[in-house]
Motif scaffolding. Structure first.
Motif, PDB file in Angstrom:
ATOM      1  N   GLU A  86       4.640  -3.272  -2.550  1.00 58.06           N
ATOM      2  CA  GLU A  86       6.010  -3.608  -2.969  1.00 58.06           C
ATOM      3  C   GLU A  86       6.768  -4.301  -1.837  1.00 58.06           C
ATOM      4  OE1 GLU A  86       6.848  -0.090  -6.291  1.00 58.06           O
ATOM      5  OE2 GLU A  86       7.464   0.170  -4.199  1.00 58.06           O
ATOM      6  N   GLN A  87       6.603  -3.782  -0.621  1.00 54.32           N
ATOM      7  CA  GLN A  87       7.272  -4.408   0.527  1.00 54.32           C
ATOM      8  C   GLN A  87       6.681  -5.776   0.838  1.00 54.32           C
ATOM      9  OE1 GLN A  87      10.030  -3.366   2.466  1.00 54.32           O
ATOM     10  NE2 GLN A  87      10.191  -2.189   0.569  1.00 54.32           N
ATOM     11  N   LEU A  88       5.352  -5.851   0.868  1.00 56.59           N
ATOM     12  CA  LEU A  88       4.697  -7.120   1.185  1.00 56.59           C
ATOM     13  C   LEU A  88       5.053  -8.190   0.149  1.00 56.59           C
ATOM     14  CD1 LEU A  88       1.029  -7.390   2.435  1.00 56.59           C
ATOM     15  CD2 LEU A  88       2.075  -9.177   1.079  1.00 56.59           C
ATOM     16  N   LEU A  89       4.977  -7.830  -1.129  1.00 64.04           N
ATOM     17  CA  LEU A  89       5.268  -8.797  -2.193  1.00 64.04           C
ATOM     18  C   LEU A  89       6.749  -9.148  -2.249  1.00 64.04           C
ATOM     19  CD1 LEU A  89       2.907  -7.403  -4.959  1.00 64.04           C
ATOM     20  CD2 LEU A  89       2.736  -9.643  -3.870  1.00 64.04           C
ATOM     21  N   TYR A  90       7.614  -8.188  -1.927  1.00 61.88           N
ATOM     22  CA  TYR A  90       9.050  -8.493  -1.899  1.00 61.88           C
ATOM     23  C   TYR A  90       9.325  -9.607  -0.881  1.00 61.88           C
ATOM     24  CZ  TYR A  90      14.058  -8.145  -1.176  1.00 61.88           C
ATOM     25  OH  TYR A  90      15.392  -8.464  -1.055  1.00 61.88           O
ATOM     26  N   HIS A  91       8.845  -9.432   0.317  1.00 54.83           N
ATOM     27  CA  HIS A  91       9.140 -10.423   1.364  1.00 54.83           C
ATOM     28  C   HIS A  91       8.382 -11.728   1.129  1.00 54.83           C
ATOM     29  CE1 HIS A  91      11.673  -7.649   3.474  1.00 54.83           C
ATOM     30  NE2 HIS A  91      10.722  -6.732   3.437  1.00 54.83           N
ATOM     31  N   LEU A  92       7.211 -11.636   0.512  1.00 50.62           N
ATOM     32  CA  LEU A  92       6.517 -12.860   0.122  1.00 50.62           C
ATOM     33  C   LEU A  92       7.331 -13.606  -0.943  1.00 50.62           C
ATOM     34  CD1 LEU A  92       4.027 -14.711   0.205  1.00 50.62           C
ATOM     35  CD2 LEU A  92       2.991 -13.260  -1.557  1.00 50.62           C
ATOM     36  N   GLY A  93       7.870 -12.875  -1.919  1.00 48.56           N
ATOM     37  CA  GLY A  93       8.677 -13.509  -2.954  1.00 48.56           C
ATOM     38  C   GLY A  93       9.898 -14.183  -2.384  1.00 48.56           C
ATOM     39  N   ARG A  94      10.547 -13.542  -1.435  1.00 52.44           N
ATOM     40  CA  ARG A  94      11.716 -14.150  -0.793  1.00 52.44           C
ATOM     41  C   ARG A  94      11.323 -15.441  -0.074  1.00 52.44           C
ATOM     42  NH1 ARG A  94      14.677 -14.474   3.822  1.00 52.44           N
ATOM     43  NH2 ARG A  94      16.952 -14.242   3.576  1.00 52.44           N
ATOM     44  N   TRP A  95      10.204 -15.380   0.647  1.00 56.16           N
ATOM     45  CA  TRP A  95       9.722 -16.573   1.366  1.00 56.16           C
ATOM     46  C   TRP A  95       9.399 -17.693   0.387  1.00 56.16           C
ATOM     47  CZ3 TRP A  95       5.206 -19.377   1.282  1.00 56.16           C
ATOM     48  CH2 TRP A  95       4.970 -20.251   2.351  1.00 56.16           C
ATOM     49  N   VAL A  96       8.693 -17.390  -0.692  1.00 53.22           N
ATOM     50  CA  VAL A  96       8.318 -18.398  -1.683  1.00 53.22           C
ATOM     51  C   VAL A  96       9.566 -19.055  -2.278  1.00 53.22           C
ATOM     52  CG1 VAL A  96       7.353 -18.717  -4.000  1.00 53.22           C
ATOM     53  CG2 VAL A  96       6.053 -17.470  -2.277  1.00 53.22           C
ATOM     54  N   TYR A  97      10.564 -18.235  -2.617  1.00 49.80           N
ATOM     55  CA  TYR A  97      11.772 -18.784  -3.236  1.00 49.80           C
ATOM     56  C   TYR A  97      12.463 -19.775  -2.301  1.00 49.80           C
ATOM     57  CZ  TYR A  97      16.280 -19.104  -5.537  1.00 49.80           C
ATOM     58  OH  TYR A  97      17.416 -19.588  -6.147  1.00 49.80           O
ATOM     59  N   LEU A  98      12.578 -19.431  -1.030  1.00 49.23           N
ATOM     60  CA  LEU A  98      13.275 -20.303  -0.085  1.00 49.23           C
ATOM     61  C   LEU A  98      12.455 -21.546   0.264  1.00 49.23           C
ATOM     62  CD1 LEU A  98      14.902 -17.635   2.263  1.00 49.23           C
ATOM     63  CD2 LEU A  98      15.975 -18.937   0.406  1.00 49.23           C
ATOM     64  N   VAL A  99      11.142 -21.388   0.387  1.00 49.12           N
ATOM     65  CA  VAL A  99      10.295 -22.555   0.645  1.00 49.12           C
ATOM     66  C   VAL A  99      10.338 -23.518  -0.539  1.00 49.12           C
ATOM     67  CG1 VAL A  99       7.890 -23.305   0.862  1.00 49.12           C
ATOM     68  CG2 VAL A  99       8.765 -21.521   2.348  1.00 49.12           C
ATOM     69  N   ASP A 100      10.306 -22.971  -1.743  1.00 51.37           N
ATOM     70  CA  ASP A 100      10.394 -23.815  -2.936  1.00 51.37           C
ATOM     71  C   ASP A 100      11.732 -24.540  -2.989  1.00 51.37           C
ATOM     72  OD1 ASP A 100       9.234 -24.693  -5.528  1.00 51.37           O
ATOM     73  OD2 ASP A 100      10.959 -23.609  -6.350  1.00 51.37           O
ATOM     74  N   ALA A 101      12.811 -23.857  -2.596  1.00 51.21           N
ATOM     75  CA  ALA A 101      14.122 -24.505  -2.560  1.00 51.21           C
ATOM     76  C   ALA A 101      14.119 -25.682  -1.578  1.00 51.21           C
ATOM     77  CB  ALA A 101      15.203 -23.497  -2.176  1.00 51.21           C
ATOM     78  N   ALA A 102      13.479 -25.494  -0.427  1.00 52.16           N
ATOM     79  CA  ALA A 102      13.389 -26.580   0.550  1.00 52.16           C
ATOM     80  C   ALA A 102      12.531 -27.727   0.019  1.00 52.16           C
ATOM     81  CB  ALA A 102      12.819 -26.050   1.861  1.00 52.16           C
ATOM     82  N   ASP A 103      11.442 -27.383  -0.664  1.00 52.10           N
ATOM     83  CA  ASP A 103      10.541 -28.401  -1.207  1.00 52.10           C
ATOM     84  C   ASP A 103      11.224 -29.227  -2.296  1.00 52.10           C
ATOM     85  OD1 ASP A 103       8.102 -29.714  -1.295  1.00 52.10           O
ATOM     86  OD2 ASP A 103       7.184 -28.263  -2.652  1.00 52.10           O
ATOM     87  N   ASP A 104      12.093 -28.585  -3.085  1.00 51.89           N
ATOM     88  CA  ASP A 104      12.757 -29.258  -4.205  1.00 51.89           C
ATOM     89  C   ASP A 104      14.114 -29.845  -3.828  1.00 51.89           C
ATOM     90  OD1 ASP A 104      10.684 -28.577  -5.852  1.00 51.89           O
ATOM     91  OD2 ASP A 104      11.700 -26.901  -6.830  1.00 51.89           O
ATOM     92  N   LEU A 105      14.494 -29.751  -2.568  1.00 53.42           N
ATOM     93  CA  LEU A 105      15.859 -30.089  -2.169  1.00 53.42           C
ATOM     94  C   LEU A 105      16.274 -31.504  -2.574  1.00 53.42           C
ATOM     95  CD1 LEU A 105      18.457 -29.362  -0.708  1.00 53.42           C
ATOM     96  CD2 LEU A 105      17.353 -29.975   1.448  1.00 53.42           C
ATOM     97  N   ALA A 106      15.467 -32.482  -2.243  1.00 56.34           N
ATOM     98  CA  ALA A 106      15.845 -33.874  -2.541  1.00 56.34           C
ATOM     99  C   ALA A 106      15.958 -34.106  -4.040  1.00 56.34           C
ATOM    100  CB  ALA A 106      14.835 -34.838  -1.922  1.00 56.34           C
ATOM    101  N   ALA A 107      14.980 -33.597  -4.807  1.00 59.38           N
ATOM    102  CA  ALA A 107      14.988 -33.789  -6.255  1.00 59.38           C
ATOM    103  C   ALA A 107      16.171 -33.073  -6.897  1.00 59.38           C
ATOM    104  CB  ALA A 107      13.676 -33.303  -6.862  1.00 59.38           C
ATOM    105  N   ASP A 108      16.471 -31.855  -6.430  1.00 54.91           N
ATOM    106  CA  ASP A 108      17.593 -31.101  -6.990  1.00 54.91           C
ATOM    107  C   ASP A 108      18.921 -31.771  -6.663  1.00 54.91           C
ATOM    108  OD1 ASP A 108      15.945 -29.213  -8.109  1.00 54.91           O
ATOM    109  OD2 ASP A 108      16.174 -27.751  -6.492  1.00 54.91           O
ATOM    110  N   PHE A 109      19.031 -32.316  -5.473  1.00 54.55           N
ATOM    111  CA  PHE A 109      20.275 -33.005  -5.092  1.00 54.55           C
ATOM    112  C   PHE A 109      20.501 -34.223  -5.988  1.00 54.55           C
ATOM    113  CE2 PHE A 109      22.940 -35.916  -2.710  1.00 54.55           C
ATOM    114  CZ  PHE A 109      23.913 -35.072  -2.178  1.00 54.55           C
ATOM    115  N   ASP A 110      19.438 -34.984  -6.223  1.00 52.32           N
ATOM    116  CA  ASP A 110      19.555 -36.190  -7.050  1.00 52.32           C
ATOM    117  C   ASP A 110      19.880 -35.853  -8.509  1.00 52.32           C
ATOM    118  OD1 ASP A 110      19.012 -37.777  -4.874  1.00 52.32           O
ATOM    119  OD2 ASP A 110      16.889 -38.026  -5.336  1.00 52.32           O
TER     120      ASP A 110
END
Length: 298
Positions: A184-208
């Motif tokens: 639960e702890q490992l997956l929680y922090h992995l989920g947080r990391w995935v969400y933020l990395v995905d936000a960074a990856d989609d940043l340009a497309a989301d802004f446009d």
């Protein structure tokens, strides 16, 4: 999931590469056998990593057979077991609700998501019957995440927490209470990391497109890229999540899978995160080749 969670090949022995490849191929086969051929198209390294975390202590012998992608040479694979079945069901449920989330986003085109949802509908209904509690908790956390997105929440932590709790729910059916808490702890922090990395990856497309992106709101960005100050702040947050994942990992003996998980947590995530922030991440180019195949060869 998103395809960001992968081990670093440089840290794996040949035996570990073979074991990871057998888990990958085993999950592919279980997805097909349990949910139909369309479900095999959601296979990626993230879901394979989930199956490895859920794996029981005993390891079955590997089998060898041809497959759709490699009919002549064939591939080693692990036969279906508890972990692969659980990961297959949860993978289908996660993929389905990610599609529904994308369909609800006014800033994204609908065609490809509608087609994918239509193809995956039968698989989702079967997976939901097998894992009703996980389906419900996934729906609940995504509903909370959707409210935060509609409000254009300026916090990084609140939407990341909703997604992190969603992924932590994947440990709910683990029988051993100590391992369940670790996962639960490992997956929680992995989920947080995935969400933020995905936000960074989609940043340009989301802004446009005008779609919600927590990084745009949190750092009041006026263009589709991070300022140096915002980038440094995000790196600190991402690295903190990885350190907490590592701390959880060290609390449990994952047996033969220890090397693969260690490679992912201690190096693979850092490499992917850096590539995303540098704008060089390409799923096709960076696909980790293990046992001679990658996810694009399905």
């Amino acid at each position: 999931m998103f395809g960001y969670v992968r081990p670093s090949a440089a840290r794996l022995t040949e035996e570990e590469k073979g074991r990871f490849g057998a888990a990958y191929c085993g999950l592919c086969r279980v997805l097909g056998a349990r949910h139909g051929q369309a479900a095999r198209f959601i296979l990626n390294y993230d879901f394979t990593f989930l199956s490895i975390l859920l794996w029981p202590q005993e390891e079955p012998p590997r089998l060898h057979s041809g497959c759709i992608a490699h009919p002549w040479k064939g591939r080693d694979y692990f036969p279906g077991n508890e972990a692969l079945e659980l990961a297959a069901d949860q993978s289908v449920i996660l993929a389905w609700w990610q599609l529904q989330d994308a369909l609800a986003d006014p800033g994204k085109g609908k065609g490809k998501y509608l087609a994918a949802a239509a193809a995956l509908g039968h698989a989702y209904r079967r997976a939901r019957r097998f894992r009703p509690e996980f389906d419900q908790t996934t729906r609940d956390h995504l509903a909370r995440l959707r409210v935060l997105e509609e409000e254009h929440c300026p916090s990084l932590d609140e939407p990341a927490d909703a997604f992190a709790r969603l992924l932590a729910g994947a440990a709910g059916e683990v029988g051993d209470p100590v391992k369940r808490r670790v996962l639960e702890q490992l997956l929680y922090h992995l989920g947080r990391w995935v969400y933020l990395v995905d936000a960074a990856d989609d940043l340009a497309a989301d802004f446009d497109s005008g779609s919600y992106n927590p990084l745009i709101c949190r750092f009041a960005l006026t263009e589709g890229k991070l300022t140096e100050e915002a980038r440094e702040s995000l790196v600190v947050s991402l690295d903190h999540s990885i350190r907490l994942m590592a701390a959880a990992f060290e609390l449990w003996d994952f047996g033969a899978w220890g090397g693969v998980i260690r490679s992912t947590v201690y190096e693979g995530l850092f490499l992917v995160g850096r590539a995303v922030l540098e704008g060089t991440f390409q799923a096709n180019d960076m696909a980790l080749r293990i046992g001679g195949r990658n996810k694009e060869q399905l």
